[in-house]
Scaffold this motif. Sequence first.
Motif, PDB file in Angstrom:
ATOM      1  N   ASN A   6       0.610  -1.243   0.049  1.00 34.23           N
ATOM      2  CA  ASN A   6      -0.073  -0.107   0.141  1.00 34.23           C
ATOM      3  C   ASN A   6       0.810   1.237   0.052  1.00 34.23           C
ATOM      4  OD1 ASN A   6      -2.338  -1.544  -0.147  1.00 34.23           O
ATOM      5  ND2 ASN A   6      -2.307  -1.529   2.137  1.00 34.23           N
ATOM      6  N   ASP A   7       2.080   1.125   0.419  1.00 28.94           N
ATOM      7  CA  ASP A   7       3.024   2.251   0.207  1.00 28.94           C
ATOM      8  C   ASP A   7       3.532   2.400  -0.984  1.00 28.94           C
ATOM      9  OD1 ASP A   7       2.925   2.631   2.985  1.00 28.94           O
ATOM     10  OD2 ASP A   7       4.853   1.309   3.241  1.00 28.94           O
ATOM     11  N   TYR A   8       3.051   1.710  -1.940  1.00 32.98           N
ATOM     12  CA  TYR A   8       3.676   2.109  -3.528  1.00 32.98           C
ATOM     13  C   TYR A   8       2.607   2.094  -4.443  1.00 32.98           C
ATOM     14  CZ  TYR A   8       8.000   0.427  -1.566  1.00 32.98           C
ATOM     15  OH  TYR A   8       9.071   0.485  -0.553  1.00 32.98           O
ATOM     16  N   LYS A   9       2.857   2.601  -5.457  1.00 33.80           N
ATOM     17  CA  LYS A   9       1.534   2.814  -6.647  1.00 33.80           C
ATOM     18  C   LYS A   9       1.975   1.883  -7.778  1.00 33.80           C
ATOM     19  CE  LYS A   9      -0.602   6.423  -4.486  1.00 33.80           C
ATOM     20  NZ  LYS A   9      -1.788   6.102  -3.978  1.00 33.80           N
ATOM     21  N   CYS A  10       1.023   1.453  -8.476  1.00 33.23           N
ATOM     22  CA  CYS A  10       1.058   0.858  -9.665  1.00 33.23           C
ATOM     23  C   CYS A  10       1.929   1.751 -10.661  1.00 33.23           C
ATOM     24  CB  CYS A  10      -0.057   0.417 -10.008  1.00 33.23           C
ATOM     25  SG  CYS A  10      -0.028  -0.539 -12.004  1.00 33.23           S
ATOM     26  N   GLN A  11       3.092   1.161 -11.185  1.00 35.42           N
ATOM     27  CA  GLN A  11       4.010   2.051 -11.885  1.00 35.42           C
ATOM     28  C   GLN A  11       3.313   2.140 -13.425  1.00 35.42           C
ATOM     29  OE1 GLN A  11       7.432  -0.484 -11.718  1.00 35.42           O
ATOM     30  NE2 GLN A  11       7.604  -0.482 -13.861  1.00 35.42           N
ATOM     31  N   PHE A  12       2.365   1.481 -13.577  1.00 34.73           N
ATOM     32  CA  PHE A  12       1.518   1.743 -14.996  1.00 34.73           C
ATOM     33  C   PHE A  12       0.299   2.853 -15.074  1.00 34.73           C
ATOM     34  CE2 PHE A  12       3.992  -2.144 -14.975  1.00 34.73           C
ATOM     35  CZ  PHE A  12       5.002  -1.785 -16.085  1.00 34.73           C
ATOM     36  N   CYS A  13      -0.358   2.524 -13.873  1.00 37.83           N
ATOM     37  CA  CYS A  13      -1.862   3.395 -13.886  1.00 37.83           C
ATOM     38  C   CYS A  13      -1.846   4.122 -12.704  1.00 37.83           C
ATOM     39  CB  CYS A  13      -2.924   2.177 -13.975  1.00 37.83           C
ATOM     40  SG  CYS A  13      -3.388   1.339 -12.219  1.00 37.83           S
ATOM     41  N   GLY A  14      -1.079   4.047 -11.859  1.00 37.07           N
ATOM     42  CA  GLY A  14      -1.137   4.815 -10.531  1.00 37.07           C
ATOM     43  C   GLY A  14      -1.939   4.656  -9.436  1.00 37.07           C
ATOM     44  N   SER A  17      -0.658  -0.185  -5.256  1.00 40.36           N
ATOM     45  CA  SER A  17      -0.085  -1.449  -5.459  1.00 40.36           C
ATOM     46  C   SER A  17      -0.612  -2.652  -4.608  1.00 40.36           C
ATOM     47  CB  SER A  17       1.401  -1.338  -5.370  1.00 40.36           C
ATOM     48  OG  SER A  17       2.005  -2.380  -5.695  1.00 40.36           O
ATOM     49  N   THR A  18      -0.790  -3.582  -5.216  1.00 40.73           N
ATOM     50  CA  THR A  18      -1.147  -5.043  -4.439  1.00 40.73           C
ATOM     51  C   THR A  18      -0.076  -6.208  -4.855  1.00 40.73           C
ATOM     52  OG1 THR A  18      -2.529  -5.634  -6.156  1.00 40.73           O
ATOM     53  CG2 THR A  18      -3.572  -4.156  -4.455  1.00 40.73           C
ATOM     54  N   ASN A  19       0.806  -6.061  -5.763  1.00 46.59           N
ATOM     55  CA  ASN A  19       1.562  -7.085  -6.186  1.00 46.59           C
ATOM     56  C   ASN A  19       3.051  -6.739  -6.497  1.00 46.59           C
ATOM     57  OD1 ASN A  19      -0.518  -9.244  -6.315  1.00 46.59           O
ATOM     58  ND2 ASN A  19      -1.218  -8.002  -8.058  1.00 46.59           N
ATOM     59  N   PHE A  20       3.852  -7.351  -6.642  1.00 47.89           N
ATOM     60  CA  PHE A  20       5.178  -7.053  -7.079  1.00 47.89           C
ATOM     61  C   PHE A  20       5.638  -8.174  -7.979  1.00 47.89           C
ATOM     62  CE2 PHE A  20       9.799  -6.992  -7.044  1.00 47.89           C
ATOM     63  CZ  PHE A  20      10.285  -5.599  -7.266  1.00 47.89           C
ATOM     64  N   PHE A  25       6.019  -2.791  -9.081  1.00 50.63           N
ATOM     65  CA  PHE A  25       5.016  -2.891  -8.028  1.00 50.63           C
ATOM     66  C   PHE A  25       3.722  -2.587  -9.113  1.00 50.63           C
ATOM     67  CE2 PHE A  25       8.161  -1.519  -5.501  1.00 50.63           C
ATOM     68  CZ  PHE A  25       8.045  -2.362  -4.307  1.00 50.63           C
ATOM     69  N   VAL A  26       2.763  -3.574  -9.172  1.00 45.13           N
ATOM     70  CA  VAL A  26       1.478  -3.272  -9.802  1.00 45.13           C
ATOM     71  C   VAL A  26       0.352  -3.365  -9.008  1.00 45.13           C
ATOM     72  CG1 VAL A  26       2.642  -4.014 -12.097  1.00 45.13           C
ATOM     73  CG2 VAL A  26       1.720  -5.656 -10.559  1.00 45.13           C
ATOM     74  N   CYS A  27      -0.754  -3.035  -9.734  1.00 44.61           N
ATOM     75  CA  CYS A  27      -2.142  -3.243  -9.153  1.00 44.61           C
ATOM     76  C   CYS A  27      -2.834  -4.873  -9.316  1.00 44.61           C
ATOM     77  CB  CYS A  27      -3.113  -2.231  -9.520  1.00 44.61           C
ATOM     78  SG  CYS A  27      -3.580  -2.179 -11.279  1.00 44.61           S
ATOM     79  N   GLU A  28      -3.826  -4.970  -9.302  1.00 51.38           N
ATOM     80  CA  GLU A  28      -4.654  -6.334  -9.788  1.00 51.38           C
ATOM     81  C   GLU A  28      -5.123  -6.202 -11.189  1.00 51.38           C
ATOM     82  OE1 GLU A  28      -7.796  -6.935  -6.930  1.00 51.38           O
ATOM     83  OE2 GLU A  28      -6.117  -7.368  -5.225  1.00 51.38           O
ATOM     84  N   ASP A  29      -4.853  -5.170 -11.807  1.00 48.83           N
ATOM     85  CA  ASP A  29      -5.454  -5.136 -13.118  1.00 48.83           C
ATOM     86  C   ASP A  29      -4.565  -6.036 -13.883  1.00 48.83           C
ATOM     87  OD1 ASP A  29      -6.139  -4.523 -15.944  1.00 48.83           O
ATOM     88  OD2 ASP A  29      -6.290  -2.420 -15.483  1.00 48.83           O
ATOM     89  N   PRO A  30      -5.140  -7.004 -14.810  1.00 43.87           N
ATOM     90  CA  PRO A  30      -4.363  -7.958 -15.593  1.00 43.87           C
ATOM     91  C   PRO A  30      -3.519  -7.223 -16.787  1.00 43.87           C
ATOM     92  CG  PRO A  30      -6.576  -8.665 -15.312  1.00 43.87           C
ATOM     93  CD  PRO A  30      -6.624  -7.546 -14.591  1.00 43.87           C
ATOM     94  N   GLU A  31      -4.282  -6.076 -16.975  1.00 40.58           N
ATOM     95  CA  GLU A  31      -3.429  -5.168 -17.967  1.00 40.58           C
ATOM     96  C   GLU A  31      -1.937  -4.684 -17.549  1.00 40.58           C
ATOM     97  OE1 GLU A  31      -5.739  -2.198 -20.393  1.00 40.58           O
ATOM     98  OE2 GLU A  31      -7.300  -3.453 -20.551  1.00 40.58           O
ATOM     99  N   CYS A  32      -2.172  -4.385 -16.261  1.00 41.02           N
ATOM    100  CA  CYS A  32      -0.951  -3.807 -15.806  1.00 41.02           C
ATOM    101  C   CYS A  32       0.063  -4.920 -15.592  1.00 41.02           C
ATOM    102  CB  CYS A  32      -1.348  -3.186 -14.459  1.00 41.02           C
ATOM    103  SG  CYS A  32      -2.153  -1.375 -14.701  1.00 41.02           S
ATOM    104  N   ILE A  33      -0.365  -5.976 -15.206  1.00 45.00           N
ATOM    105  CA  ILE A  33       0.759  -7.383 -15.069  1.00 45.00           C
ATOM    106  C   ILE A  33       1.140  -7.592 -16.411  1.00 45.00           C
ATOM    107  CG2 ILE A  33       0.774  -9.685 -14.376  1.00 45.00           C
ATOM    108  CD1 ILE A  33      -1.478  -8.923 -12.268  1.00 45.00           C
ATOM    109  N   ASP A  34       0.379  -7.640 -17.593  1.00 49.44           N
ATOM    110  CA  ASP A  34       0.809  -7.801 -18.679  1.00 49.44           C
ATOM    111  C   ASP A  34       1.879  -6.889 -19.138  1.00 49.44           C
ATOM    112  OD1 ASP A  34      -0.659 -10.109 -19.005  1.00 49.44           O
ATOM    113  OD2 ASP A  34      -2.195  -9.197 -20.190  1.00 49.44           O
ATOM    114  N   LYS A  35       1.616  -5.502 -18.909  1.00 49.49           N
ATOM    115  CA  LYS A  35       2.708  -4.572 -19.194  1.00 49.49           C
ATOM    116  C   LYS A  35       4.070  -4.660 -18.471  1.00 49.49           C
ATOM    117  CE  LYS A  35      -0.734  -0.903 -20.133  1.00 49.49           C
ATOM    118  NZ  LYS A  35      -1.418   0.261 -19.814  1.00 49.49           N
ATOM    119  N   ALA A  36       3.710  -5.262 -17.186  1.00 51.14           N
ATOM    120  CA  ALA A  36       5.297  -5.330 -16.286  1.00 51.14           C
ATOM    121  C   ALA A  36       5.691  -6.530 -17.017  1.00 51.14           C
ATOM    122  CB  ALA A  36       4.806  -5.516 -14.892  1.00 51.14           C
TER     123      ALA A  36
END
Length: 64
Positions: A6-14, A17-20, A25-36
């Motif tokens: 929670n201290d970090y923001k998704c580096q793709f959508c802002g 963050s819920t995952n690394f 650091f990414v959120c739960e959005d599959p598109e952001c995970i694919d971008k990473a």
Amino acid sequence: MAIDFNDYKCQFCGKTSTNFVFAAFVCEDPECIDKAREERGGPAGHMKKKAQGRPILPDDLIED
């Protein structure tokens, strides 16, 4: 020492963050995970670089 995502923001959508994954650091959005994954070079991107004789560190960390 645990990381509080929670201290970090998704580096793709802002979003918060819920995952690394794929060194990002990414959120739960599959598109952001694919971008990473794509930014990292796809599955085993670091090993593909190593097999090609290229450094596995990100370009911005490598000093000339």
